[in-house]
Write an enzyme that holds these catalytic residues in place. Structure first.
Site, PDB file in Angstrom:
ATOM      1  CE1 TYR A  76      13.047  64.141  33.542  1.00  0.00           C
ATOM      2  CE2 TYR A  76      14.826  63.526  35.034  1.00  0.00           C
ATOM      3  CZ  TYR A  76      13.475  63.544  34.720  1.00  0.00           C
ATOM      4  OH  TYR A  76      12.561  62.962  35.564  1.00  0.00           O
ATOM      5  N   GLY A  77      14.687  68.337  32.891  1.00  0.00           N
ATOM      6  CA  GLY A  77      13.387  68.994  32.688  1.00  0.00           C
ATOM      7  C   GLY A  77      13.393  70.435  33.152  1.00  0.00           C
ATOM      8  CD  GLU A  81      11.722  67.502  40.638  1.00  0.00           C
ATOM      9  OE1 GLU A  81      10.479  67.336  40.546  1.00  0.00           O
ATOM     10  OE2 GLU A  81      12.431  67.774  39.649  1.00  0.00           O
TER      11      GLU A  81
END
Length: 279
Positions: A9-10, A73
């Site tokens: 989503y990013g 991440e």
């Protein structure tokens, strides 16, 4: 090596700096996750549990790529991690007919809720729209848009790679008034199969086809589930018309456009249910 699904989503989405990590993998479709809110973390977004939706892209990746994404991440399973990897349900259509469970997503650690809620919220839940960036989508072509010449005439300058796919449970019907007498449409048929191509387009490119298809006037876009020859699923937009006239017939030129387009890859190995009757 086992496969997993990831919801990007990013920074892993189309057009962003980390997209190259998932670009080589299979793009299943654009979707959204309920029960999360999206926040602007100054350079990248973060999804936090809440009352909103988050929009993104689903890819089928291998475990090696997942481990690399974990590293990027900073996901180590620690209480101090910024992101935690969690399993979510991703919907591919507004009616929630199509969805996948157990899709992996990097969400903000709940322990950081107070700090994150002080950041700007992205109300739409769509980081690409928020940043003015294009989104990647799947489009299913089953009629004249299977023809590369037609696509070029309609503004798709660079023809995307074609993936041969079939739509099961439907048939072709010719009942939409158009310049060729009657244009193609999709109609449910449990025993039917519709042959076509899956194109990966941006939402900006699809607007060119919206104009040609008179989107919201003659046709509307609906999400369908298609399969490639290996049986792998994709979720894609298709143009379907709710307004029909059964007293019309397609011209021979129109049918020729469809057959020429399908023969570019199918080579006559797949004939849509309903097409033979007008050939």
């Amino acid at each position: 090596m086992s496969r997993v699904y990831i919801f990007a989503y990013g920074s892993f989405r189309y057009g962003y700096e980390l997209h190259h990590l998932v670009k080589k993998h299979r793009f299943v479709g654009k979707g959204y996750v309920d029960g999360y809110e999206l926040y602007d973390l100054r350079g990248y977004p973060g999804a936090l549990k809440g009352d909103g939706v988050v929009v993104g892209e689903v890819y089928e990746i291998d475990e090696r790529t997942l481990r690399l994404m974990d590293e990027i991440e900073g996901f180590e399973g620690s209480e101090d991690d910024l992101f935690v990897r969690t399993s979510v349900r991703v919907y591919f259509d507004d009616r929630r007919k199509y969805y996948y469970d157990n899709v992996q997503m990097y969400a903000i650690n709940p322990s950081l809720e107070r700090e994150i809620r002080s950041r700007p919220r992205i109300e739409s839940g769509d980081y690409s729209a928020y940043m003015g960036m294009p989104s990647l989508i799947n489009y299913f072509a089953y009629a004249e848009n299977t023809n590369s010449i037609v696509l070029e005439e309609r503004g798709i300058d660079k023809i995307p790679r074609k993936i041969k796919v079939v739509l099961k449970g439907y048939e072709l019907t010719f009942n939409v008034p158009c310049q060729w007498g009657a244009c193609a449409n999709l109609r449910e048929n449990p025993a039917g199969v519709v042959c076509g191509y899956l194109y990966q387009l941006t939402d900006q490119e699809l607007k060119f086809l919206d104009k040609a298809e008179s989107n919201l006037i003659r046709y509307i876009k609906e999400v369908v589930r298609v399969e490639d020859p290996e049986g792998r699923e994709y979720f894609a937009y298709a143009y379907v018309s709710p307004t029909v006239d059964y007293n019309l017939k397609p011209t021979k030129d129109y049918i020729s456009l469809i057959l020429e387009g399908l023969n570019e890859e199918w080579k006559g190995s797949c004939i849509s249910t309903g097409l033979k009757e007008v050939m």
